[in-house]
Scaffold this motif. Structure first.
Motif, PDB file in Angstrom:
ATOM      1  N   ASP A 235       0.841  -1.199   0.000  1.00  0.00           N
ATOM      2  CA  ASP A 235       0.000   0.000   0.000  1.00  0.00           C
ATOM      3  C   ASP A 235       0.879   1.253   0.000  1.00  0.00           C
ATOM      4  OD1 ASP A 235      -1.744   2.095   0.463  1.00  0.00           O
ATOM      5  OD2 ASP A 235      -3.101   0.861   1.670  1.00  0.00           O
ATOM      6  N   MET A 236       1.209   1.691  -1.196  1.00  0.00           N
ATOM      7  CA  MET A 236       2.160   2.789  -1.343  1.00  0.00           C
ATOM      8  C   MET A 236       1.561   4.114  -0.878  1.00  0.00           C
ATOM      9  SD  MET A 236       5.248   3.022  -1.883  1.00  0.00           S
ATOM     10  CE  MET A 236       5.715   1.334  -2.145  1.00  0.00           C
ATOM     11  N   ALA A 237       0.245   4.260  -1.038  1.00  0.00           N
ATOM     12  CA  ALA A 237      -0.393   5.512  -0.608  1.00  0.00           C
ATOM     13  C   ALA A 237      -0.247   5.666   0.912  1.00  0.00           C
ATOM     14  CB  ALA A 237      -1.858   5.510  -1.010  1.00  0.00           C
ATOM     15  N   ALA A 238      -0.480   4.580   1.635  1.00  0.00           N
ATOM     16  CA  ALA A 238      -0.348   4.628   3.089  1.00  0.00           C
ATOM     17  C   ALA A 238       1.103   4.903   3.482  1.00  0.00           C
ATOM     18  CB  ALA A 238      -0.815   3.305   3.691  1.00  0.00           C
ATOM     19  N   ARG A 239       2.012   4.244   2.797  1.00  0.00           N
ATOM     20  CA  ARG A 239       3.439   4.369   3.087  1.00  0.00           C
ATOM     21  C   ARG A 239       3.931   5.815   2.875  1.00  0.00           C
ATOM     22  NH1 ARG A 239       7.026  -0.061   3.893  1.00  0.00           N
ATOM     23  NH2 ARG A 239       5.247  -1.412   4.230  1.00  0.00           N
ATOM     24  N   LYS A 240       3.418   6.445   1.830  1.00  0.00           N
ATOM     25  CA  LYS A 240       3.798   7.843   1.568  1.00  0.00           C
ATOM     26  C   LYS A 240       3.340   8.729   2.728  1.00  0.00           C
ATOM     27  CE  LYS A 240       3.680   8.060  -3.469  1.00  0.00           C
ATOM     28  NZ  LYS A 240       2.943   8.523  -4.644  1.00  0.00           N
ATOM     29  N   ASN A 241       2.107   8.493   3.160  1.00  0.00           N
ATOM     30  CA  ASN A 241       1.581   9.312   4.253  1.00  0.00           C
ATOM     31  C   ASN A 241       2.312   9.041   5.559  1.00  0.00           C
ATOM     32  OD1 ASN A 241      -0.735  11.068   3.383  1.00  0.00           O
ATOM     33  ND2 ASN A 241      -1.295   9.143   2.406  1.00  0.00           N
ATOM     34  N   PHE A 242       2.686   7.804   5.766  1.00  0.00           N
ATOM     35  CA  PHE A 242       3.470   7.468   6.965  1.00  0.00           C
ATOM     36  C   PHE A 242       4.810   8.207   6.929  1.00  0.00           C
ATOM     37  CE2 PHE A 242       6.490   3.941   8.585  1.00  0.00           C
ATOM     38  CZ  PHE A 242       6.638   4.572   9.810  1.00  0.00           C
ATOM     39  N   MET A 243       5.437   8.164   5.771  1.00  0.00           N
ATOM     40  CA  MET A 243       6.769   8.753   5.650  1.00  0.00           C
ATOM     41  C   MET A 243       6.735  10.266   5.920  1.00  0.00           C
ATOM     42  SD  MET A 243       9.425   7.688   2.710  1.00  0.00           S
ATOM     43  CE  MET A 243      11.119   7.470   3.254  1.00  0.00           C
ATOM     44  N   TRP A 244       5.758  10.933   5.351  1.00  0.00           N
ATOM     45  CA  TRP A 244       5.683  12.384   5.521  1.00  0.00           C
ATOM     46  C   TRP A 244       5.244  12.727   6.945  1.00  0.00           C
ATOM     47  CZ3 TRP A 244       8.152  16.257   4.318  1.00  0.00           C
ATOM     48  CH2 TRP A 244       7.636  17.558   4.294  1.00  0.00           C
ATOM     49  N   SER A 245       4.415  11.880   7.543  1.00  0.00           N
ATOM     50  CA  SER A 245       4.032  12.102   8.951  1.00  0.00           C
ATOM     51  C   SER A 245       5.261  12.091   9.841  1.00  0.00           C
ATOM     52  CB  SER A 245       3.096  10.994   9.459  1.00  0.00           C
ATOM     53  OG  SER A 245       1.901  10.978   8.751  1.00  0.00           O
ATOM     54  N   ALA A 246       6.137  11.115   9.618  1.00  0.00           N
ATOM     55  CA  ALA A 246       7.330  10.980  10.474  1.00  0.00           C
ATOM     56  C   ALA A 246       8.226  12.208  10.345  1.00  0.00           C
ATOM     57  CB  ALA A 246       8.087   9.703  10.130  1.00  0.00           C
ATOM     58  N   THR A 247       8.375  12.717   9.127  1.00  0.00           N
ATOM     59  CA  THR A 247       9.218  13.912   8.947  1.00  0.00           C
ATOM     60  C   THR A 247       8.553  15.117   9.608  1.00  0.00           C
ATOM     61  OG1 THR A 247      10.012  13.039   6.846  1.00  0.00           O
ATOM     62  CG2 THR A 247      10.376  15.377   7.236  1.00  0.00           C
TER      63      THR A 247
END
Ligand code: NZQ
Ligand code: ZN
Length: 385
Positions: A235-247
């Motif tokens: 689920d790349m959409a979720a992963r993108k949102n996770f990544m930007w959340s962490a930053t």
């Protein structure tokens, strides 16, 4: 809202398959040191792709930066960087590699004993020069890719390295690189990012509406995409949102102009230093018990958190607060994190050891109001047993 200065010079290059743009980010005549961890970045091909993107530039590699990076390892890297006349550092990895690279960038120019860089805490190091650095992130968690902090282990203790000179010039955030993460590391990353937001949000109200609503947005996003990313590699959409959340959780923006409470991190660091529990996991263990202990001091924000993050609107104030804290703990549990110290074989003697090490480190007045002493730390740890 409190007064603040906001400064963040890191350029973020976000998205899939953009690593070829690395070529434009580093001067052509630079000699680059590529720094990575225990091998995952090599094994999964990220180092190969970095090498390719750097083209004909002179480059050397340093591998073996361990989780919770060790001073001695980083000094070896520093010596190599100096001997090789490296003038650009490229971190390829998670928080440990990025933090380690920040330390190296300062240590390369520090004239006195390098461990002194670690002793100036949040006042910042007395360094005046740093080698420029960039990052290719493989583990979303710490926010190190876009902040000026690092944490280095020296003599079995975790020390901060803080300097505005160590902001990365750029960071590549490609969620593809995170697909190889073991589930456990995804869980640690989600917990770390979530707690970073909590510690800049759950204090006392200062009418900082933008920061509060941004924090709530990041937390709600992590509640949505954390479990999806944990369960589903594709689920790349979720992963993108996770990544930007962490930053976003630790790039300075949500923390500007609001009180901070880093008590959970301070206790968590000691659990890592003494018992080797992964960073994000220590936070997930401590946070629910700390919030229960500090309900009165955090009452107003806890009610806001219950309402705006968990949609809890029914029940007495006490019930709403309790529900929100219980749900927070269940969220961590749903990511496979056991939030009990006994699970990690830590008993009362172990707790005394943690408290006494915190005393040695001078961590005796924690929280947003510096009124959380070691007696309360002990109480929190006992309740987490
Ligand atoms: O070493 P390799 O082989 O690369 O394996 C790593 C490591 O074992 C693995 N990994 C990373 N990316 C991977 C991967 N495995 C498969 N696929 C990938 N794509 O993950 C393991 C853990 O890596 P690490 O970098 O240690 O984790 P994390 O990003 O959670 O960083 C933790 C460190 O950051 C510090 C912590 O104290 C700890 O030392 N922190 C730094 C902060 C900052 N700079 O602002 C704030 C934080 O609160 C935190 O204290
Ligand atoms: Zn953290």
């Amino acid at each position: 809202m409190l007064d603040f200065n906001f400064y963040n010079p890191t350029q973020i290059v976000f998205g899939q398959n953009r690593l070829s743009e690395l070529d434009q980010m580093i001067p052509q005549d630079s000699k680059v040191m590529i720094i990575y961890g225990g091998g995952s970045a090599k094994k999964y091909g990220t180092i190969g792709r970095v090498q390719e993107s750097l083209g004909k530039r002179a480059k050397v590699e340093f591998s073996g930066v361990e989780p919770n990076p060790q001073f001695d390892t980083l000094m070896k890297a520093t010596e190599m960087a100096k001997n090789e006349n490296v003038d650009f550092l490229l971190a390829v990895g998670g928080g440990s590699v990025m933090d380690g690279t920040k330390f190296i960038s300062l240590a390369m120019h520090y004239e006195k004993e390098a461990h002194e860089i670690l002793f100036f805490g949040f006042e910042g190091v007395p360094a005046t020069k740093a080698t420029p650095l960039g990052c290719v992130v493989t583990l979303p968690a710490t926010g190190s890719e876009s902040n000026m902090f690092g944490v280095v282990t020296y003599n079995n203790q975790k020390y901060p390295v803080v300097s505005p000179l160590t902001f990365p010039q750029f960071s590549f955030l490609d969620p593809e690189f995170t697909k190889t993460l073991p589930q456990e590391q995804v869980a640690n990353g989600v917990a770390d990012a979530f707690v970073h937001v909590v510690e800049q949000y759950l204090t006392y109200p200062v009418d900082a509406r933008v920061q509060d609503r941004m924090s709530e947005g990041v937390m709600r996003t992590l509640l949505e995409v954390g479990p999806t990313t944990y369960q589903d590699n594709e689920d790349m959409a979720a992963r993108k949102n996770f990544m930007w959340s962490a930053t976003t959780a630790l790039n300075g923006l949500i923390g500007a102009g609001v009180p901070h409470d880093w008590a959970t991190h301070m206790i968590g660091h000691e659990l890592t230093a003494s018992y080797g529990i992964a960073h994000g996991r220590t936070l997930a263990i401590i946070l629910p018990y700390l919030l229960r202990e500090r309900k009165n001091q955090k009452r107003e924000k806890l009610l806001q958190y219950a309402h705006r993050v968990w949609d809890i609107t029914e029940g007495s104030e006490e019930e709403r607060i309790d529900q929100a804290i219980d749900k927070t703990e269940s969220f961590f549990n749903s990511l496979g994190i056991v939030t009990k110290l006994s699970h990690y074989n830590i008993d009362e003697k172990g707790i005394d050891n943690v408290v006494s090490n915190m005393e040695k480190m001078g961590l005796t007045a924690l929280s947003e109001t510096q009124d959380l002493g070691l007696d309360t730390v002990k109480k929190i740890l006992i309740s987490a047993m």
